[in-house]
Motif scaffolding. Structure first.
Motif, mmCIF file in Angstrom:
data_model
loop_
_atom_site.group_PDB
_atom_site.id
_atom_site.type_symbol
_atom_site.label_atom_id
_atom_site.label_comp_id
_atom_site.label_asym_id
_atom_site.label_seq_id
_atom_site.Cartn_x
_atom_site.Cartn_y
_atom_site.Cartn_z
ATOM 1 N N ALA A 243 11.049 -1.077 8.952
ATOM 2 C CA ALA A 243 9.387 0.562 8.584
ATOM 3 C C ALA A 243 8.268 -0.104 9.601
ATOM 4 C CB ALA A 243 9.026 -0.439 7.253
ATOM 5 N N HIS A 244 7.311 0.407 9.324
ATOM 6 C CA HIS A 244 5.733 0.126 9.775
ATOM 7 C C HIS A 244 4.914 -1.014 8.987
ATOM 8 C CE1 HIS A 244 5.650 3.409 6.817
ATOM 9 N NE2 HIS A 244 4.474 3.418 6.373
ATOM 10 N N HIS A 245 5.505 -0.609 8.216
ATOM 11 C CA HIS A 245 5.414 -2.019 6.714
ATOM 12 C C HIS A 245 5.859 -3.673 6.583
ATOM 13 C CE1 HIS A 245 2.504 0.867 3.754
ATOM 14 N NE2 HIS A 245 2.002 0.971 4.901
ATOM 15 N N THR A 246 5.357 -4.301 7.281
ATOM 16 C CA THR A 246 6.075 -5.665 6.894
ATOM 17 C C THR A 246 5.499 -6.717 5.760
ATOM 18 O OG1 THR A 246 5.189 -6.492 8.850
ATOM 19 C CG2 THR A 246 7.026 -5.287 9.067
ATOM 20 N N ALA B 191 -2.792 -4.721 11.213
ATOM 21 C CA ALA B 191 -3.814 -4.577 10.081
ATOM 22 C C ALA B 191 -3.305 -3.409 9.684
ATOM 23 C CB ALA B 191 -4.760 -3.719 11.219
ATOM 24 N N HIS B 192 -4.206 -3.076 8.367
ATOM 25 C CA HIS B 192 -4.120 -2.073 7.144
ATOM 26 C C HIS B 192 -5.657 -1.502 6.888
ATOM 27 C CE1 HIS B 192 -2.329 0.942 4.328
ATOM 28 N NE2 HIS B 192 -0.556 0.520 5.061
ATOM 29 N N MET B 193 -5.255 -0.021 6.527
ATOM 30 C CA MET B 193 -6.631 0.298 6.133
ATOM 31 C C MET B 193 -7.909 -0.440 5.773
ATOM 32 S SD MET B 193 -6.058 4.133 4.674
ATOM 33 C CE MET B 193 -5.187 4.289 3.321
ATOM 34 N N ALA C 119 1.099 -1.356 -0.041
ATOM 35 C CA ALA C 119 -0.347 -0.281 0.584
ATOM 36 C C ALA C 119 0.649 1.737 0.008
ATOM 37 C CB ALA C 119 -0.926 -0.280 0.646
ATOM 38 N N GLU C 120 0.421 2.588 -0.162
ATOM 39 C CA GLU C 120 0.774 3.507 -0.075
ATOM 40 C C GLU C 120 2.453 3.072 -0.908
ATOM 41 O OE1 GLU C 120 -1.700 3.237 3.083
ATOM 42 O OE2 GLU C 120 0.717 3.218 4.257
ATOM 43 N N GLY C 121 2.107 2.479 -2.221
ATOM 44 C CA GLY C 121 2.851 2.676 -3.012
ATOM 45 C C GLY C 121 4.727 2.143 -2.721
ATOM 46 N N MET D 64 0.997 -6.359 5.773
ATOM 47 C CA MET D 64 0.765 -6.043 7.490
ATOM 48 C C MET D 64 1.898 -4.107 7.465
ATOM 49 S SD MET D 64 -0.652 -6.594 10.329
ATOM 50 C CE MET D 64 -1.116 -8.643 9.167
ATOM 51 N N GLU D 65 1.367 -4.255 9.015
ATOM 52 C CA GLU D 65 1.020 -3.411 9.280
ATOM 53 C C GLU D 65 1.454 -2.849 10.815
ATOM 54 O OE1 GLU D 65 0.372 0.771 7.240
ATOM 55 O OE2 GLU D 65 0.119 1.663 9.288
ATOM 56 N N ASP D 66 2.050 -2.689 11.794
ATOM 57 C CA ASP D 66 2.390 -2.218 13.398
ATOM 58 C C ASP D 66 1.255 -2.103 13.117
ATOM 59 O OD1 ASP D 66 5.003 -3.547 12.576
ATOM 60 O OD2 ASP D 66 4.941 -3.745 14.456
HETATM 61 MN MN MN Z 1 0.024 2.017 5.647
#
Ligand code: MN
Length: 494
Positions: free
Chosen positions: A444-447, A346-348, A304-306, A329-331
């Motif tokens: 990162a926050h994205h994993t 989770a994510h959006m 997500a978000e590129g 995933m995102e923390d």
């Molecule tokens: Mn995100």
């Protein structure tokens, strides 16, 4: 998830000194090992016998042939007898395939009452493999070493586990990734050097205007939408509140239409991973939620978000996991009550349903970000079990893989007002230590969140890519990780 590279070559090293009789015995025993492994189906990919090699030229040719064969995912070597390792220099210098050195021995037991020098000379991997190991180390050959008798389940399991990594690496070498729109504005960690990703990881990261996708969405037929809706009905539970609401069902059909458009775009361009961004949805009425989730379930990488780095990594890890239990995933937020610390990930919208503990529900809710129509999405709880979070970061002059071993739990409280796929986990060694170490490592926050890949596999993948990996696990301490990062700057820094 059919792969081009799906076979492994098995090569036995020896020398002419032993004479034809011994060499024929060596060859016959190698075949016996391969047949036994094939019969018990202990390996996930076929191991194909490529004979006993006894000369420098034969060894060099073998590796050149392996390099030229797209179906070869890696080479497994074993020195059944002694094979003077200067013979391996030309071959090892030419090799471009993942290499596993299997240190095994045909006979499990020493026959105490009849052992003689013939037995000793036939079963001498104990020193033959050390000779090969020395040369590989001297030449700095990246490889995996597995020790164990060929009938041991653990030995086969570890070779199988490495095979998944080698196939993932092979996939990475021709990975094509489509980006619809750019990165979310001003975000740092999702940026990166696409040229370096091409050199280091083999990826081709290609940008497209979201208009290219929007145009395709308009061309999707009613029949294609209906077929996609049938697949949603087969795979998921459409929530009652959606089924009885004409607007919401239309939103689900909207996702089906977007999914058909993305899928055909990806198939035509031979892309296996993609990104979207909520900041660039011109011509799309909803952020791809259900669409992105369902494509992830089919093995596509997504960010997500590129975030193309996490998308490509997700694709590679999904190949390694054979499509099982692996998601973007995102923390997201923490539960910081002493003694019961948890991360809620989770994510959006875009969490892959392969990690769901039960049947995912299709729901439709407003999205507070992006200013678009209410997107349909899958809502579920993640399953309990041991898992990993894996992050690929670009430190400016190189990439780093950051890994955290975690334990996922079934949530002990319902979350009726949280309309997204989510998973609750406790990081090792503890939330505070893991988060401190993670932040020092620049993770990162994205994993990628996976239940189906082990830390050993990530380390093996890092070896194949020539990347640093930092694993935060039950035995880690913040102090030890900080020291590792300091040493890492020396090893990998320039
Ligand atoms: Mn995100």
């Amino acid at each position: 998830m059919k792969q081009t590279a799906d076979k492994f070559w098995f090569v036995t090293g020896s020398q002419h000194l032993y004479g034809p009789e011994t060499l024929s015995q060596v060859s016959q025993q190698s075949r016996q090992i391969i047949q036994a492994l094939a019969q018990r189906a202990t390996l996930p990919y076929p191991l194909v016998d490529h004979g006993v090699l006894t000369t420098s030229d034969a060894i060099r040719r073998l590796f050149l042939e392996a390099n030229a064969d797209d179906s070869c995912a890696g080479v497994v070597v074993w020195m059944h007898t002694f094979s003077p390792a200067q013979m391996w220099i030309a071959g090892l210098s030419s090799n471009r395939k993942p290499l596993l050195h299997w240190h095994t021995q045909f006979h499990r037991e020493i026959p105490w009452d009849r052992i003689d020098m013939d037995f000793m000379n036939l079963n001498q991997a104990a020193h033959g493999d050390r000779e090969f190991g020395f040369m590989s180390t001297r030449m700095k050959v990246p490889r995996k070493v597995v020790v164990g008798h060929w009938q041991d389940k653990d030995s086969a399991r570890r070779i199988g586990s490495w095979m998944h990594v080698a196939v993932g690496w092979s996939e990475s070498q021709h990975l094509r990734l489509a980006r619809f729109g750019d990165n979310m504005r001003n975000v740092a960690v999702t940026e990166g050097d696409k040229v370096e990703a091409g050199i280091r990881l083999g990826w081709s990261v290609e940008g497209f205007g979201v208009g290219d996708l929007a145009e395709r969405v308009l061309k999707i037929s009613q029949a294609e939408v209906a077929a996609q809706m049938d697949r949603y009905h087969e795979r998921y539970v459409i929530a009652e509140g959606v089924r009885q609401d004409a607007f919401k069902m239309d939103q689900v059909r909207g996702q089906a239409r977007i999914e058909c458009a993305i899928r055909s775009f990806l198939e035509e361009g031979h892309f296996s991973a993609f990104t979207t961004t909520f900041e660039d949805l011109h011509g799309l009425d909803q952020l791809p939620g259900l669409a992105a989730q369902d494509l992830m379930a089919d093995g596509y990488g997504f960010g997500a978000e590129g975030d193309w780095k996490t998308s490509g990594l997700l694709r590679v890890l999904k190949v390694m996991a054979r499509g099982q239990a692996t998601s973007f995933m995102e923390d997201y937020t923490y539960h910081l009550v002493p003694g019961e610390e948890r991360v809620l990930g989770a994510h959006m919208l875009e969490v892959c349903p392969t990690i769901a503990s039960g049947p995912p529900r299709v729901e439709v809710h407003p999205l507070s970000i992006g200013g678009k129509s209410d997107p349909a999405r899958l809502v579920f709880d993640g399953r309990p079990g041991s898992a990993l979070t894996v992050s690929l970061v670009d430190l400016g002059h190189r990439f780093r893989l950051v890994v955290n071993q975690v334990e996922a739990y079934a949530p002990d409280h319902p979350m009726p007002n949280l309309p997204v796929g989510r998973v609750l986990w406790r990081p090792y060694p503890s939330l505070t230590e893991a988060a401190e170490a993670w932040i020092y490592a620049g993770g990162a926050h994205h994993t990628v969140f996976t239940y189906a890949v082990s830390p050993e596999q990530i380390e093996d993948l890092a070896t194949l890519f020539g990347l640093e990996s930092v694993v935060i696990g039950p035995q880690s301490s913040v102090s030890q990780i900080r020291q590792q990062l300091q040493w890492g700057e020396r090893v990998w820094g320039c």
